[in-house]
Scaffold this motif. Sequence first.
Motif, PDB file in Angstrom:
ATOM      1  N   THR A 127      -8.608   6.994  -1.335  1.00 46.11           N
ATOM      2  CA  THR A 127      -8.350   5.621  -1.407  1.00 46.11           C
ATOM      3  C   THR A 127      -8.504   4.839  -2.723  1.00 46.11           C
ATOM      4  OG1 THR A 127      -8.266   5.238   0.893  1.00 46.11           O
ATOM      5  CG2 THR A 127      -8.255   3.462  -0.246  1.00 46.11           C
ATOM      6  N   GLY A 128      -7.461   4.378  -3.323  1.00 49.12           N
ATOM      7  CA  GLY A 128      -7.867   3.630  -4.618  1.00 49.12           C
ATOM      8  C   GLY A 128      -6.923   2.952  -5.311  1.00 49.12           C
ATOM      9  N   THR A 129      -7.105   2.141  -6.378  1.00 44.73           N
ATOM     10  CA  THR A 129      -5.939   1.678  -7.163  1.00 44.73           C
ATOM     11  C   THR A 129      -5.225   2.589  -7.937  1.00 44.73           C
ATOM     12  OG1 THR A 129      -7.473   1.248  -9.070  1.00 44.73           O
ATOM     13  CG2 THR A 129      -7.596  -0.488  -7.600  1.00 44.73           C
ATOM     14  N   PRO A 130      -4.241   2.110  -8.245  1.00 42.24           N
ATOM     15  CA  PRO A 130      -3.343   3.420  -9.189  1.00 42.24           C
ATOM     16  C   PRO A 130      -4.289   3.954 -10.362  1.00 42.24           C
ATOM     17  CG  PRO A 130      -1.740   1.462  -8.506  1.00 42.24           C
ATOM     18  CD  PRO A 130      -3.336   1.099  -8.132  1.00 42.24           C
TER      19      PRO A 130
ATOM     20  N   VAL B 158       0.828  -1.311   0.015  1.00 46.02           N
ATOM     21  CA  VAL B 158      -0.005   0.111  -0.134  1.00 46.02           C
ATOM     22  C   VAL B 158       0.782   1.399   0.159  1.00 46.02           C
ATOM     23  CG1 VAL B 158      -1.603   1.332   1.308  1.00 46.02           C
ATOM     24  CG2 VAL B 158      -1.844  -1.154   1.214  1.00 46.02           C
ATOM     25  N   SER B 159       0.723   2.191  -0.858  1.00 48.22           N
ATOM     26  CA  SER B 159       1.236   3.229  -0.846  1.00 48.22           C
ATOM     27  C   SER B 159       0.687   4.468  -0.373  1.00 48.22           C
ATOM     28  CB  SER B 159       1.641   3.665  -2.490  1.00 48.22           C
ATOM     29  OG  SER B 159       2.304   2.721  -3.005  1.00 48.22           O
ATOM     30  N   LEU B 160       1.342   5.398   0.487  1.00 46.84           N
ATOM     31  CA  LEU B 160       0.773   6.384   1.173  1.00 46.84           C
ATOM     32  C   LEU B 160       1.339   7.852   0.589  1.00 46.84           C
ATOM     33  CD1 LEU B 160      -1.013   7.536   3.744  1.00 46.84           C
ATOM     34  CD2 LEU B 160       0.927   7.237   5.033  1.00 46.84           C
ATOM     35  N   ILE B 161       0.768   8.465  -0.119  1.00 47.46           N
ATOM     36  CA  ILE B 161       1.366   9.619  -0.461  1.00 47.46           C
ATOM     37  C   ILE B 161       0.821  10.986  -0.054  1.00 47.46           C
ATOM     38  CG2 ILE B 161       2.071   8.331  -2.591  1.00 47.46           C
ATOM     39  CD1 ILE B 161      -0.273   9.355  -4.318  1.00 47.46           C
ATOM     40  N   GLY B 162       1.427  12.134  -0.467  1.00 50.54           N
ATOM     41  CA  GLY B 162       0.748  13.166   0.185  1.00 50.54           C
ATOM     42  C   GLY B 162       2.024  14.381   0.306  1.00 50.54           C
TER      43      GLY B 162
ATOM     44  N   LEU C  30       4.974   9.822  -7.190  1.00 52.96           N
ATOM     45  CA  LEU C  30       3.859   9.137  -7.669  1.00 52.96           C
ATOM     46  C   LEU C  30       4.030   7.976  -8.542  1.00 52.96           C
ATOM     47  CD1 LEU C  30       0.779   9.651  -7.683  1.00 52.96           C
ATOM     48  CD2 LEU C  30       0.797  10.860  -9.474  1.00 52.96           C
ATOM     49  N   GLY C  31       5.158   8.098  -9.341  1.00 50.85           N
ATOM     50  CA  GLY C  31       5.368   6.945 -10.177  1.00 50.85           C
ATOM     51  C   GLY C  31       5.702   5.614  -9.461  1.00 50.85           C
ATOM     52  N   LEU C  32       6.945   5.944  -8.646  1.00 47.96           N
ATOM     53  CA  LEU C  32       6.995   4.690  -7.567  1.00 47.96           C
ATOM     54  C   LEU C  32       5.836   4.180  -6.817  1.00 47.96           C
ATOM     55  CD1 LEU C  32       9.235   2.842  -6.629  1.00 47.96           C
ATOM     56  CD2 LEU C  32       9.888   4.541  -4.674  1.00 47.96           C
ATOM     57  N   ALA C  33       5.056   5.024  -6.386  1.00 51.42           N
ATOM     58  CA  ALA C  33       3.824   4.698  -5.492  1.00 51.42           C
ATOM     59  C   ALA C  33       2.938   3.956  -6.407  1.00 51.42           C
ATOM     60  CB  ALA C  33       3.372   6.014  -4.989  1.00 51.42           C
ATOM     61  N   THR C  34       2.662   4.271  -7.508  1.00 48.41           N
ATOM     62  CA  THR C  34       1.452   3.648  -8.102  1.00 48.41           C
ATOM     63  C   THR C  34       2.312   2.241  -9.015  1.00 48.41           C
ATOM     64  OG1 THR C  34       2.132   4.901 -10.106  1.00 48.41           O
ATOM     65  CG2 THR C  34       0.200   5.569  -8.759  1.00 48.41           C
ATOM     66  N   GLN C  35       3.436   2.247  -8.897  1.00 47.44           N
ATOM     67  CA  GLN C  35       4.110   1.165  -9.679  1.00 47.44           C
ATOM     68  C   GLN C  35       3.985  -0.115  -8.437  1.00 47.44           C
ATOM     69  OE1 GLN C  35       8.459   1.543 -10.057  1.00 47.44           O
ATOM     70  NE2 GLN C  35       8.811  -0.831 -10.414  1.00 47.44           N
ATOM     71  N   VAL C  36       4.338   0.470  -7.276  1.00 50.01           N
ATOM     72  CA  VAL C  36       4.488  -0.727  -6.242  1.00 50.01           C
ATOM     73  C   VAL C  36       3.131  -1.063  -5.501  1.00 50.01           C
ATOM     74  CG1 VAL C  36       5.640  -1.022  -3.929  1.00 50.01           C
ATOM     75  CG2 VAL C  36       6.945  -0.040  -5.729  1.00 50.01           C
ATOM     76  N   GLY C  37       2.245   0.014  -5.193  1.00 51.92           N
ATOM     77  CA  GLY C  37       1.169  -0.147  -4.332  1.00 51.92           C
ATOM     78  C   GLY C  37      -0.006  -0.846  -5.181  1.00 51.92           C
ATOM     79  N   ARG C  38      -0.788  -1.572  -4.735  1.00 56.55           N
ATOM     80  CA  ARG C  38      -2.142  -2.153  -5.210  1.00 56.55           C
ATOM     81  C   ARG C  38      -3.041  -1.093  -4.869  1.00 56.55           C
ATOM     82  NH1 ARG C  38      -6.130  -5.513  -4.200  1.00 56.55           N
ATOM     83  NH2 ARG C  38      -5.942  -5.440  -2.063  1.00 56.55           N
ATOM     84  N   ARG C  39      -3.037  -0.507  -3.424  1.00 52.14           N
ATOM     85  CA  ARG C  39      -3.866   0.483  -3.465  1.00 52.14           C
ATOM     86  C   ARG C  39      -3.016   1.776  -3.075  1.00 52.14           C
ATOM     87  NH1 ARG C  39      -6.418  -0.593   1.570  1.00 52.14           N
ATOM     88  NH2 ARG C  39      -4.862  -2.409   1.658  1.00 52.14           N
ATOM     89  N   VAL C  40      -3.458   2.949  -3.363  1.00 50.92           N
ATOM     90  CA  VAL C  40      -2.807   4.032  -3.137  1.00 50.92           C
ATOM     91  C   VAL C  40      -3.687   5.028  -2.097  1.00 50.92           C
ATOM     92  CG1 VAL C  40      -1.954   6.197  -3.981  1.00 50.92           C
ATOM     93  CG2 VAL C  40      -1.462   4.006  -5.245  1.00 50.92           C
ATOM     94  N   LEU C  41      -3.020   5.446  -1.048  1.00 57.75           N
ATOM     95  CA  LEU C  41      -3.949   6.470  -0.211  1.00 57.75           C
ATOM     96  C   LEU C  41      -3.216   7.702  -0.325  1.00 57.75           C
ATOM     97  CD1 LEU C  41      -3.974   4.282   3.198  1.00 57.75           C
ATOM     98  CD2 LEU C  41      -5.239   3.863   1.201  1.00 57.75           C
ATOM     99  N   VAL C  42      -4.232   8.775  -0.312  1.00 54.29           N
ATOM    100  CA  VAL C  42      -3.661   9.861  -0.235  1.00 54.29           C
ATOM    101  C   VAL C  42      -3.942  10.955   0.815  1.00 54.29           C
ATOM    102  CG1 VAL C  42      -3.912  12.210  -1.575  1.00 54.29           C
ATOM    103  CG2 VAL C  42      -4.048   9.984  -3.050  1.00 54.29           C
ATOM    104  N   MET C  43      -2.789  11.216   1.345  1.00 53.09           N
ATOM    105  CA  MET C  43      -3.043  12.166   2.973  1.00 53.09           C
ATOM    106  C   MET C  43      -3.018  13.510   2.672  1.00 53.09           C
ATOM    107  SD  MET C  43      -0.933  10.831   5.874  1.00 53.09           S
ATOM    108  CE  MET C  43      -1.531  11.149   7.630  1.00 53.09           C
ATOM    109  N   ASN C  44      -3.754  14.325   3.288  1.00 51.36           N
ATOM    110  CA  ASN C  44      -3.732  15.777   3.414  1.00 51.36           C
ATOM    111  C   ASN C  44      -4.192  15.939   4.850  1.00 51.36           C
ATOM    112  OD1 ASN C  44      -3.318  18.273   2.096  1.00 51.36           O
ATOM    113  ND2 ASN C  44      -5.586  18.429   2.455  1.00 51.36           N
ATOM    114  N   LYS C  45      -3.139  16.844   5.398  1.00 49.72           N
ATOM    115  CA  LYS C  45      -3.515  17.482   6.673  1.00 49.72           C
ATOM    116  C   LYS C  45      -3.888  16.450   7.839  1.00 49.72           C
ATOM    117  CE  LYS C  45      -4.501  22.069   5.379  1.00 49.72           C
ATOM    118  NZ  LYS C  45      -5.151  23.006   4.875  1.00 49.72           N
TER     119      LYS C  45
END
Length: 234
Positions: free
Chosen positions: A215-218, A34-38, A194-209
């Motif tokens: 939450t979703g797939t790439p 799972v990738s956590l980005i923000g 973002l490229g690495l996060a979506t290459q590795v993560g089956r799901r991506v969580l976007v975090m803000n504040k």
Amino acid sequence: MSSPALAVHALHAYYGESHVLQGIDLEIAAGEAVSLIGRNGAGKTTTIAAIAGFIRPRGGSVAVSGTDLTGAPPHRVARAGVALVPQGRRIFGDLSVGENIAVAARPIPNGWDEAKVMELFPILARRRAVRGDQLSGGEQQMLAIARALVRNPTVLLLDEPSEGLAPKLVEQVGDVLQRLRATGLAILLVEQNLGLATQVGRRVLVMNKGTIVFTGTPAELAAHRDVEARYLGV
Ligand SMILES: Nc1ncnc2c1ncn2[C@@H]1O[C@H](COP(=O)(O)OP(=O)(O)OP(=O)(O)O)[C@@H](O)[C@H]1O
Ligand SMILES: [Mg+2]
């Protein structure tokens, strides 16, 4: 049904009076990434710190393979099977590559040992006697991952492993993480790339504040350009 490798529910954390994590939920199964980005300051490192026991959450729960570890100190979380590749790598500069690996090792039968991590990262074998502070950024990142692997974790937390790496090395890190996921490891990848996060993560969580805003797939993320524009600045 077996428990997820990592389960985080309604996690709240503060620095003093500053309410940084405002109810984080995430679950990762064995063999899942799972990738956590923000953006900078979103609360990504704080999420990792609250899972790993470096800060004590003021609400919610953290469980590893069904064992509640909410508020447990770092050594207990580590013993439960969580290994961290910290932001900025934090390898020991005055120890050699081999020594950095040796001090982290927690051997198990058929697990990761020095020989196996050096097969995964042949460059480290060639640099075995070199001091940590003499390594390139890419080599340090590989050493940081190797050091986490020889702890033989069930959950691997990585905090912005692509930071400061050339694109080619970022790609290499991505390939390694995909291979590790295939071995059954549960991976939480914190990234701004973002490229690495979506290459590795089956799901991506976007975090803000301090909250998860998407939450979703790439593929689902790619279909939400508005999310990318608002929370990632791409
Ligand atoms: N030790 C600390 N004391 C007080 N506030 C902190 C501390 N560490 C982080 N913060 C604040 O908490 C918020 C979240 O920080 P955090 O380090 O988790 O962000 P991040 O998403 O990891 O950012 P980056 O991508 O820059 O690493 C920010 O507003 C930050 O300024
Ligand atoms: Mg951070």
